[in-house]
Every structure is written in structure tokens, then in C-alpha cells.
Design a protein around this motif. Structure first.
Motif: not given
Length: 185
Positions: A101-104, A126-129, A134-138
Motif C-alpha cells: 500500500x502507499x506509504x501514506x 525517528x518520529x512515527x511517520x 525510512x524503514x519502507x525505503x529500505x
């Protein structure tokens, strides 16, 4: 054969696994819930009391046991793909479905899920969002590499998602993976 559901938190793995398993007359297992049952505490507690490395060790052990089974639909933890041996077991055992699903949308879902703060540990400082981004990017490149199929979950009924996955499972063979991966590489 085992069907693996992978993807980030909030993508629908835990909700979809029982629907798919029921239609196949198989067993559904949520690896995170199994870890919590065996530990007698939440994953967040394991992270806080013993650290992420201990959780990942327990996760790998549970998944190794599960991948020795047959006719199981496994809802893996979002970070299960961080262990290369687990990824290999997934791919050797049957089709791997990446629920995306999209990040947002994931941020929205996780924000609305009251269990997020109690059961899901922070993965960074990091803050929640920002952590999710960041984690998704990896992880996205790993989800892509490990999966046979990507299933977009946004704005879709869970029964429709289950039906899509069931259609992909029918007739699936490991030879299909080779053909798909060779043509998409």
C-alpha cells in the motif's frame, strides 16, 4: 506447499491469512502472534526487554519451524524478510505474496490502529511517520526481490484481495517463479 504473506505493518497480512487458509482448508499462522504466545508477552515487550536482535532470533526460529510444515498460510512479521535464510525458506516452500500500500495509506492505517502503540515496537529513534518512510525505503526492494506477486491492498475489500491471491495460487509451481523472475529481471 506454504503460502507466505509479506509486507509492512498494517498491510493486511494478519487479516488475509485466515481467509485464504479457510478457502484452501489449510492452517493460518500469524508468526508475530505465535512469538507472543510462546514468549508470554508482546513483541514490543521483547524489543524493550531483550532488544531487536533477540526478537529477530526468535522470529527466525519460529519461521524455520513453520516452513517445515505443509498446507499453511503464514502471515509473516514485516521484518521477516531481513533474514536471508528465512527468505530462502519462503521461496523454497511456495508462492510469496507482497501485500503493499502507499506509504501514506500505511501511516493512516497504523495511526488508526489502537494496538499499534501497545504491541508494535519502534524500529528506529525517528518520529512515527518518518520511521515508516525510512524503514519502507529500505525494505521495499527486499519485498520486491523476495515476492512472486505484489498485491496492492489500498481501497480494496479483504474478500477481493483473498480471491486475487487464491487465483494466483491455483496452478502455481516453482517453475513459474523462474520464468517470471527471468522475464522481469
Amino acid at each position: 506447499m506454504i503460502v507466505s504473506l509479506i509486507g509492512y505493518r498494517g498491510c493486511g497480512k494478519s487479516s488475509l491469512a485466515p481467509l485464504i487458509a479457510d478457502r484452501l482448508n489449510w492452517q493460518a499462522v500469524d508468526s508475530d502472534r505465535l512469538i507472543e504466545e510462546q514468549a508470554g508477552c508482546t513483541i514490543a515487550d521483547i524489543f524493550n526487554d531483550h532488544g531487536e536482535a533477540e526478537f529477530r532470533k526468535r522470529e527466525a526460529e519460529i519461521l524455520e519451524q513453520l516452513y517445515a510444515e505443509d498446507q499453511v498460510v503464514i502471515a509473516t512479521g514485516g521484518g521477516a524478510i531481513l533474514n536471508s535464510q528465512t527468505c530462502e525458506l519462503m521461496r523454497q516452500s511456495g508462492p510469496v505474496f507482497w501485500l503493499s500500500a502507499p506509504t501514506e495509506e500505511l501511516i493512516r492505517r497504523l495511526t488508526q490502529d489502537s494496538s499499534t502503540t501497545n504491541t508494535r515496537p519502534a524500529l528506529t529513534d525517528l518520529k512515527f511517520e518518518e520511521e515508516i518512510r525510512t524503514v519502507l525505503k529500505r525494505r521495499i526492494p527486499v519485498y520486491q526481490a523476495v515476492s512472486d506477486f505484489e498485491v496492492l491492498t489500498m481501497n480494496r475489500e479483504i474478500t477481493d484481495l483473498a480471491e486475487e491471491i487464491l487465483q494466483q495460487i491455483q496452478g502455481w509451481t516453482p517453475k513459474m517463479r523462474t520464468a517470471v523472475k527471468e522475464h522481469t529481471s
